[in-house]
Scaffold this active site. Structure first.
Site, PDB file in Angstrom:
ATOM      1  CB  CYS A   3      -1.019   0.265   0.783  1.00  0.00           C
ATOM      2  SG  CYS A   3      -2.587   0.935   0.933  1.00  0.00           S
TER       3      CYS A   3
ATOM      4  CG  HIS B  77      -3.657  -3.843   2.981  1.00  0.00           C
ATOM      5  ND1 HIS B  77      -2.544  -3.013   3.853  1.00  0.00           N
ATOM      6  CD2 HIS B  77      -4.001  -2.590   2.350  1.00  0.00           C
ATOM      7  CE1 HIS B  77      -2.730  -2.193   3.749  1.00  0.00           C
ATOM      8  NE2 HIS B  77      -3.617  -0.997   2.306  1.00  0.00           N
TER       9      HIS B  77
ATOM     10  CD  GLU C 122      -1.623  -6.037   5.074  1.00  0.00           C
ATOM     11  OE1 GLU C 122      -1.518  -6.757   3.570  1.00  0.00           O
ATOM     12  OE2 GLU C 122      -1.984  -5.191   5.280  1.00  0.00           O
TER      13      GLU C 122
END
Ligand SMILES: [Mn+2]
Length: 242
Positions: A114, A219, A221
């Site tokens: 990001c 994202h 994660e």
């Protein structure tokens, strides 16, 4: 030996309950967990270290994860602030731009996520849209309503054939989350686009001439727990460090 992966952190004022006139430094735990789950050792890097701390730290790191966060100050790509520019964090800009340039110079594996993907582009002399809704009016909605869970998939991305990102993520439909109002505008020399959103927004960048220099606008994660492809992205970073 497991690789040490530096993860950049953000800084925010403590609330009155936590204590006045002091700040908290940290990063969303999903970044830390993702590196650990991929077999790396997460090492948190606070904003604003002195030059000697930075010089002493970087040789001990095997790789870097530039995490998400506030907007990059447009002065680093030679633009005046747009009225819709969000919050900036100058000590973090300085740190992350220095780290990204170090990684590019020394060929140290780096994953930018990001804001980190945007920092990578700016560090390599690219530029950003300061605010997608006003500067690219035809774009999809990339700033998801904050009430939604972090893993809410809101738009597809298409990886580019022949790229490392295509090798890692495959050529199947990839629905991703999207928590950004800025995006890559001018792609930096030496970097190539490795993933696109259907509206033409750059969702992945990489350097073909480095071991592992990759940025993603989404994202992973927050997606890797139920999407093995996203885990492979972190695993690829860790493997590149060994
Ligand atoms: Mn997006």
């Amino acid at each position: 030996m497991k690789s040490l992966i530096g993860i950049t952190c953000t800084e925010r004022p403590l609330t009155p309950v936590e204590g006045h006139e002091s700040t908290m430094v940290g990063v969303r735990d999903s970044y830390i967990q993702a590196i650990a789950d991929a077999g790396g050792i997460p090492v948190l890097i606070p904003p604003g270290p002195t030059e000697d701390i930075l010089a002493g730290m970087t040789p001990r790191l095997d790789g870097l994860l530039l995490s998400g966060g506030a907007d990059v100050d447009p002065r680093y790509y030679g633009e005046a602030p747009h009225p819709c520019l969000g919050q900036v964090e100058p000590p973090r800009d300085e740190l992350e731009l220095a780290l990204a340039r170090w990684a590019l110079t020394q060929d140290v594996p780096l994953l930018g996520i990001c804001r980190g993907h945007q920092v990578l582009n700016v560090a390599a002399s690219g530029s950003l849209y300061q605010d997608l809704p006003t500067q690219l009016p035809g774009a999809l909605r990339h700033a998801t309503d904050l009430a939604h869970p972090r893993d809410t998939r809101v738009h597809p991305v298409h990886t580019v054939p022949g790229t490392r990102l295509r090798d890692i993520l495959g050529d199947g439909l990839l629905d991703v989350n999207s928590w950004h109002h800025q995006a890559v505008k001018g792609v930096a020399p030496g970097l190539v686009v490795a993933a696109w959103a259907p509206d033409g927004v750059v969702e992945g960048l990489e350097s073909p001439r480095h071991r592992f220099i990759v940025g993603v606008q989404f994202h992973p994660e927050d997606l890797y727990r139920d999407d093995q492809r996203m885990w492979r992205l972190f695993r690829a970073l860790v493997e590149a460090c060994q």
